[in-house]
Design a protein around this motif. Structure first.
Motif, PDB file in Angstrom:
ATOM      1  N   ALA A 233     -11.767   7.240  11.282  1.00 45.12           N
ATOM      2  CA  ALA A 233     -12.054   5.889  10.409  1.00 45.12           C
ATOM      3  C   ALA A 233     -13.308   5.622  10.472  1.00 45.12           C
ATOM      4  O   ALA A 233     -14.011   5.072   9.182  1.00 45.12           O
ATOM      5  CB  ALA A 233     -11.105   4.690  11.017  1.00 45.12           C
TER       6      ALA A 233
ATOM      7  N   TRP B 125      -9.332   0.828   1.146  1.00 47.69           N
ATOM      8  CA  TRP B 125      -8.208   1.277   1.917  1.00 47.69           C
ATOM      9  C   TRP B 125      -7.973   2.532   1.864  1.00 47.69           C
ATOM     10  O   TRP B 125      -7.916   3.132   1.005  1.00 47.69           O
ATOM     11  CB  TRP B 125      -6.950   0.553   1.087  1.00 47.69           C
ATOM     12  CG  TRP B 125      -5.746   0.274   1.946  1.00 47.69           C
ATOM     13  CD1 TRP B 125      -5.706   0.585   3.500  1.00 47.69           C
ATOM     14  CD2 TRP B 125      -4.372   0.322   1.579  1.00 47.69           C
ATOM     15  NE1 TRP B 125      -4.457   0.334   4.044  1.00 47.69           N
ATOM     16  CE2 TRP B 125      -3.836   0.314   2.747  1.00 47.69           C
ATOM     17  CE3 TRP B 125      -3.876   0.222   0.134  1.00 47.69           C
ATOM     18  CZ2 TRP B 125      -2.190   0.172   2.650  1.00 47.69           C
ATOM     19  CZ3 TRP B 125      -2.481  -0.028   0.304  1.00 47.69           C
ATOM     20  CH2 TRP B 125      -1.579  -0.139   1.592  1.00 47.69           C
TER      21      TRP B 125
ATOM     22  N   LEU C 250     -10.807  -1.168   5.244  1.00 46.39           N
ATOM     23  CA  LEU C 250      -9.715  -0.798   6.286  1.00 46.39           C
ATOM     24  C   LEU C 250      -9.362   0.644   6.298  1.00 46.39           C
ATOM     25  O   LEU C 250      -8.991   1.249   5.093  1.00 46.39           O
ATOM     26  CB  LEU C 250      -8.472  -1.705   6.005  1.00 46.39           C
ATOM     27  CG  LEU C 250      -7.055  -1.429   6.930  1.00 46.39           C
ATOM     28  CD1 LEU C 250      -7.363  -1.564   8.415  1.00 46.39           C
ATOM     29  CD2 LEU C 250      -5.754  -2.244   6.299  1.00 46.39           C
TER      30      LEU C 250
ATOM     31  N   GLU D 136      -6.833   3.461   8.137  1.00 45.35           N
ATOM     32  CA  GLU D 136      -5.488   3.261   9.068  1.00 45.35           C
ATOM     33  C   GLU D 136      -4.675   4.482   8.813  1.00 45.35           C
ATOM     34  O   GLU D 136      -4.654   5.124   7.720  1.00 45.35           O
ATOM     35  CB  GLU D 136      -4.872   1.973   8.844  1.00 45.35           C
ATOM     36  CG  GLU D 136      -4.242   1.742   7.640  1.00 45.35           C
ATOM     37  CD  GLU D 136      -3.584   0.400   7.446  1.00 45.35           C
ATOM     38  OE1 GLU D 136      -3.297  -0.265   8.554  1.00 45.35           O
ATOM     39  OE2 GLU D 136      -3.266  -0.147   6.286  1.00 45.35           O
ATOM     40  N   SER D 137      -3.898   4.836   9.829  1.00 43.75           N
ATOM     41  CA  SER D 137      -2.986   6.033   9.613  1.00 43.75           C
ATOM     42  C   SER D 137      -1.710   5.339   8.937  1.00 43.75           C
ATOM     43  O   SER D 137      -1.374   4.140   9.329  1.00 43.75           O
ATOM     44  CB  SER D 137      -2.511   6.654  10.969  1.00 43.75           C
ATOM     45  OG  SER D 137      -3.710   7.233  11.479  1.00 43.75           O
TER      46      SER D 137
ATOM     47  N   TRP E 151       5.971  -0.964   6.104  1.00 44.06           N
ATOM     48  CA  TRP E 151       5.187  -1.147   7.323  1.00 44.06           C
ATOM     49  C   TRP E 151       5.967  -1.758   8.356  1.00 44.06           C
ATOM     50  O   TRP E 151       6.872  -2.705   8.226  1.00 44.06           O
ATOM     51  CB  TRP E 151       4.130  -2.243   6.834  1.00 44.06           C
ATOM     52  CG  TRP E 151       3.100  -1.566   6.212  1.00 44.06           C
ATOM     53  CD1 TRP E 151       2.514  -1.737   4.751  1.00 44.06           C
ATOM     54  CD2 TRP E 151       1.987  -0.439   6.669  1.00 44.06           C
ATOM     55  NE1 TRP E 151       1.472  -0.882   4.605  1.00 44.06           N
ATOM     56  CE2 TRP E 151       1.051  -0.331   5.533  1.00 44.06           C
ATOM     57  CE3 TRP E 151       1.884   0.022   7.896  1.00 44.06           C
ATOM     58  CZ2 TRP E 151      -0.026   0.777   5.465  1.00 44.06           C
ATOM     59  CZ3 TRP E 151       0.843   0.821   8.086  1.00 44.06           C
ATOM     60  CH2 TRP E 151      -0.046   1.383   7.046  1.00 44.06           C
TER      61      TRP E 151
ATOM     62  N   ASP F 178      -2.764  -9.896   9.480  1.00 48.78           N
ATOM     63  CA  ASP F 178      -2.399  -8.549   9.822  1.00 48.78           C
ATOM     64  C   ASP F 178      -1.155  -8.425   8.845  1.00 48.78           C
ATOM     65  O   ASP F 178      -0.964  -7.687   8.135  1.00 48.78           O
ATOM     66  CB  ASP F 178      -2.029  -8.210  11.081  1.00 48.78           C
ATOM     67  CG  ASP F 178      -3.413  -7.867  11.620  1.00 48.78           C
ATOM     68  OD1 ASP F 178      -4.386  -7.589  11.253  1.00 48.78           O
ATOM     69  OD2 ASP F 178      -3.414  -7.998  13.124  1.00 48.78           O
TER      70      ASP F 178
ATOM     71  N   HIS G 211      -0.762  -6.479   5.264  1.00 49.27           N
ATOM     72  CA  HIS G 211       0.531  -5.335   5.222  1.00 49.27           C
ATOM     73  C   HIS G 211       1.844  -5.810   4.134  1.00 49.27           C
ATOM     74  O   HIS G 211       2.571  -5.087   3.802  1.00 49.27           O
ATOM     75  CB  HIS G 211       0.729  -4.849   6.350  1.00 49.27           C
ATOM     76  CG  HIS G 211      -0.001  -3.793   7.023  1.00 49.27           C
ATOM     77  ND1 HIS G 211      -0.039  -3.339   8.288  1.00 49.27           N
ATOM     78  CD2 HIS G 211      -0.869  -2.909   6.387  1.00 49.27           C
ATOM     79  CE1 HIS G 211      -0.576  -2.410   8.280  1.00 49.27           C
ATOM     80  NE2 HIS G 211      -1.580  -2.200   7.232  1.00 49.27           N
TER      81      HIS G 211
END
Length: 507
Positions: free
Chosen positions: A283, A298, A364, A366-367, A440, A490, A494
């Motif tokens: 990341a 993203w 951001l 992220e996985s 998510w 958060d 998402h």
């Protein structure tokens, strides 16, 4: 002026295919689900077995999908003498000295963004023994399909398809964009892309040259790119996948240079790969390729492969048997190069970038390992809308705003066998999970779950909802608000919880 005779052939050929039902849906209906799956798996015998009825569609499948040879007279009988001649003259098909004809190119039907399209590309190894050459032009592969799914399909002004190949990504923007520009360093790719566009009736500006050089100084409202992102040695074995740059240099180049070519508010949608090393998280590595100001980004990692698996996969992609002497030598050299650079894994995924003017960048990475089937494109657009809303607000403004839970949000209570008691179940986790989009899921505690349950777009603000809950449960209101606001951010990021004003604007 056209680049090749294929461009003149394409409209007539695709019109013939459309009339004959030689479409993705027509083929699937003709073969049935089992033999359609066999076709996608690259099992020609099963497809040939299902097309022995002598019908026009069966014969077209055998000629254009299986690339079976046939006498030139039979091709003329199938598609008409004029079209058969043009297939031969354009190089799409070739005849031997005995007058036997076989398709050289793939002209494969696909459904792209809901429309029947035909993509002109080089023949691959899925149906016949064939080793793709260095100048091979890929058709519609898994990577290009995944990028189509992750790219928005809303109306847009100008679009750039960087490294267009056979034209798949630009084709996905046809009918959405006011103008489309497609570039490629490979002249043969542009020839085939031009035919693809002509077959769809899509006016596209074609420019030849490497990377962003053909569009120097220009900006676009949307950029799409499926670059040659294979991570390896700095050499070019196959132009469609090898950049000549070391390791993940191709991904770094495209990600770092794309922002300069975005118009205000414009977005880029890219496929990319990156290395994992012990010295730096993936990341941090990808984030370092982006500027400190001016972009929201993203970065989504969908998969990670160990070096041995990665090398084996790409050797098979070029039809090299890893057990052969050549495969053995290539594997050794590739893995040694990875070892010299401390590569412990190779990640793959999507990068979405938005021009946000002169604001500090918001990145951001992220996985996203969970499986889902919904297209990612709408989620990407909504993500940028949600994060733009968040960027303009501090903690107090968030507390003063009203929210609602996303329609379809699920609350999951997970319990496991109680080992201590020996009977029954003990609570293990409490989760809020989206049932749409990328699914998510966030672990929460009872306090946050109850607060989220109390949100209403015409009701109390977030801070007031927290205060009411704190009063009812004997908790410190100020402390609970301080803890709840970061969790709220958060959830909004998402899309589990939505700002009321965004939901109202979408209606």
């Amino acid at each position: 002026m056209t680049r090749s005779p294929l461009t003149l052939l394409a409209p007539e050929l695709t019109a013939f295919f459309d009339a004959a039902g030689f479409t993705a849906g027509g083929i699937a209906g003709h073969l049935g689900p089992d033999h359609t799956e066999a076709m996608h798996r690259g099992e020609p015998a099963a497809v040939r077995y299902a097309t022995d009825d002598g019908s026009t569609l069966s014969r077209l499948i055998r000629v254009f999908i299986l690339r079976d040879a046939l006498p030139a007279t039979e091709l003329a009988d199938l598609v008409g003498a004029s079209l058969a001649t043009r297939l031969l003259d354009s190089g799409a098909a070739a005849a031997d000295r005995n007058g036997t004809v076989r398709m050289v190119l793939d002209v494969r039907p696909h459904i792209i963004v809901g429309a029947d399209r035909w993509v002109f590309s080089d023949a691959d190894a899925s149906m016949t023994r064939h080793v793709p050459g260095p100048d091979h032009v890929l058709g519609v592969g898994a990577a290009s399909l995944s990028l189509l799914q992750s790219t928005p399909v809303t109306p847009v002004g100008s679009v750039l398809d960087l490294g267009t190949g056979s034209g798949v990504q630009a084709l996905g923007q046809f009918g959405l964009a006011e103008s489309i520009t497609a570039t490629d360093v490979h002249p043969r790719a542009l020839d085939l892309a031009e035919a693809t566009f002509a077959g769809a009736g899509a006016p596209v500006e074609l420019l030849e040259g490497p990377w962003f050089e053909p569009v120097a100084g220009r900006t676009f409202d949307r950029i799409v790119a499926n670059p040659p992102f294979v991570v390896g040695l700095p050499e070019v074995g196959h132009v469609y996948r090898d950049s000549g740059l070391n390791l993940d240099g191709a991904s770094e180049l495209v990600i770092s240079r794309a922002p300069a070519h975005l118009a205000p508010g414009g977005t880029a949608h890219l496929l990319a790969a990156w290395v994992h090393t012990p010295e730096q998280s993936w990341a941090q590595r990808v984030a370092s390729w982006l500027p400190d100001r001016g972009v929201a980004a993203w970065v989504i990692e969908r998969d990670v492969a160990d070096p041995a698996h990665y090398v084996g996969t790409w050797l098979k992609d070029e039809s090299i048997d890893p057990r052969s002497p050549e495969g053995d030598a290539r594997t050794g050299a590739w893995l040694e190069h990875f070892a010299e650079h401390g590569v412990s894994g190779i990640g793959f995924g999507f990068v979405a970038i938005r021009n946000i003017g002169d604001e500090p960048s918001d990145v951001l990475a992220e996985s996203m390992p969970q499986s889902f089937t919904d297209p990612l494109g709408p989620e990407v657009e909504e993500y940028f809308t949600r994060t733009a809303w968040l960027r303009g607000r501090g903690a107090q403004e968030l507390a003063d705003a009203t929210f609602l839970t996303r329609p379809g949000l699920a609350r999951e209570t997970i319990a496991v066998a109680d080992k201590e008691a020996g009977v029954g179940f003990a609570p293990a986790a409490l989760r809020l999970t989206r049932t749409d989009g990328p699914r998510w899921s966030h672990d929460v505690d009872e306090h946050l779950a109850a607060i989220v349950a109390g949100l209403h777009p015409q009701g109390l603000s977030f801070g007031e909802t927290v205060g009411l809950y704190a009063l009812a449960n004997g908790l410190d209101e100020e402390e609970l608000v301080r803890a709840a606001v970061p969790a709220l951010v958060d959830l909004v990021r998402h899309g589990l919880v939505l700002p009321a004003e965004l939901a109202e604007a979408a209606e």
